[in-house]
Write an enzyme that holds these catalytic residues in place. Sequence first.
Site, short mmCIF file in Angstrom:
data_model
loop_
_atom_site.label_atom_id
_atom_site.label_comp_id
_atom_site.label_asym_id
_atom_site.label_seq_id
_atom_site.Cartn_x
_atom_site.Cartn_y
_atom_site.Cartn_z
N ARG A 148 3.04 -3.12 0.61
CA ARG A 148 4.41 -3.51 0.93
C ARG A 148 4.44 -5.01 1.16
NH1 ARG A 148 7.54 -1.99 6.47
NH2 ARG A 148 6.74 -4.05 7.01
N TYR A 160 12.52 -9.25 9.40
CA TYR A 160 11.73 -8.05 9.72
C TYR A 160 10.42 -8.04 8.94
CZ TYR A 160 9.96 -3.35 9.38
OH TYR A 160 9.12 -2.28 9.38
N ASP A 210 10.67 -3.13 2.28
CA ASP A 210 11.48 -2.49 3.31
C ASP A 210 12.67 -3.39 3.64
OD1 ASP A 210 12.52 -1.06 5.41
OD2 ASP A 210 10.74 -1.18 6.68
N HIS A 212 15.00 -2.31 5.82
CA HIS A 212 15.13 -2.02 7.24
C HIS A 212 16.57 -1.93 7.71
CE1 HIS A 212 13.33 -1.98 11.41
NE2 HIS A 212 12.46 -1.27 10.71
N GLU A 236 12.96 0.64 0.66
CA GLU A 236 13.02 1.47 1.86
C GLU A 236 14.22 1.14 2.73
OE1 GLU A 236 10.32 2.06 5.90
OE2 GLU A 236 9.38 1.30 4.07
N GLU A 262 12.63 7.59 8.26
CA GLU A 262 11.73 7.46 9.39
C GLU A 262 12.44 7.63 10.73
OE1 GLU A 262 10.88 2.96 10.62
OE2 GLU A 262 10.42 3.33 8.52
N ARG A 283 11.00 10.04 4.32
CA ARG A 283 10.02 9.36 5.18
C ARG A 283 9.93 9.95 6.58
NH1 ARG A 283 9.38 4.42 6.44
NH2 ARG A 283 7.17 4.66 5.94
N GLU A 339 2.28 5.74 4.62
CA GLU A 339 2.16 4.43 5.26
C GLU A 339 0.94 4.42 6.17
OE1 GLU A 339 5.00 1.28 7.69
OE2 GLU A 339 5.44 3.42 7.80
N TRP A 402 18.93 -3.58 13.38
CA TRP A 402 17.57 -4.10 13.33
C TRP A 402 16.71 -3.15 12.52
CZ3 TRP A 402 12.59 -2.58 14.57
CH2 TRP A 402 11.62 -3.59 14.44
#
Length: 402
Positions: A148, A160, A210, A212, A236, A262, A283, A339, A402
């Site tokens: 990544r 991030y 990502d 995020h 992602e 996630e 995820r 991951e 975030w």
Amino acid sequence: MSTIERAEVFVASPGRTFVTLRITTSDGVTGLGDATLNGRELAVASYLQDHLVPLLIGKDPARIEDMWQYLYKGAYWRRGPVTMTAISAVDTALWDIKGKVAGLPVYQLLGGRSRDGVMVYSHASGTDVPSLLDDVQRYLDLGYKAVRAQAAVPDVGGTYGVRKGTVYEPAASTLPDEQPWDTEAYLRFAPTYLDAVRERFGFGFHLLHDVHHRLTPIEAARFGKRVEDAQLFWMEDPTPAENQEAFRLIRQHTTTPLAVGEVLTSIWDVQHLITEQLIDYVRTTVVHAGGITHLRRIFDLAALYQVRTGSHGATDLSPVSLAAAVHIDIAVPNFGIQEYMGHVDETAEVFRSGVTFADGMLHPCEEPGLGVEYDEKAAERFPYEPRYLPVARRLDGSVHDW
């Protein structure tokens, strides 16, 4: 008949804070579960200690499915990260016990191997493009087949995913770090460093990125279309997943694969994303989505729609969760990638894990159960330290995702 005799909740901060559940049966068999919820650890510890532990004593540890339903349906208040993380810890610990009683590693109880190893990716980052490229090279030299890539946006302090030490850990030991964010600057810059990675290293490995949760659906669609030539393994969390119809809009504009989940905690949270084929990778993770029992349900649903797995595996998951994830990954037919960020040395002093890394893949321990031990005495050297994840603010001062 063996029964649950004792259940203990441990909170310690060996490098970062972990909440660990240890269940002991009347036969002296122990099982471990991870109950860590980054930045809200004590909420889960209390949920376990004050509400679930009294319910476990005297129960049959072999009745894993019944226990899951009892803790989920019996509370009336369902789902949510605190509840599901607590249930996850109990479920994972019971699977650990079942494996030890059977004399088999957990993956054998899940049907045995579907593959020889579990392909993983780790996090390359940099404060600028040259340092990112150097970090990508480092991971390729270590044998990773997937990396990544994240780089700091120039003149934006809240990017991030940029690592400060040996392991990326955004949680701080003070009150939340309020970080600035500029979406337009990110949209201009991020595609250029992904192109730079491909230009230097070619296409002989998987490249991930990502976002995020930081873009609107149309911004994510534009980003995905812009980076199609980089052939990302996935983009992602392009936008917050609360509005799942947003992913249909993104799909209409780009063929870049999408990975989400996630922060989602149940099969009902991802049902629409999976059955409408709005994502390519789910995820959800063993620690936040109901343990081994429920995560397997999610993955089985995903398999019906050609959605593959890609479980979250940052440092806010203890080695107990990582081991459980690898046991699931090695068994399910629709595995995609895992991951893997590793842990600092202090973590390894408390958790002894048999999971091994070789040739870009993780391999489960062959010992009965999960193959992880918790050193209570070592944990006492690392008392709890409160930590918070950052908060992002746009340049005008308003709070952003975030």
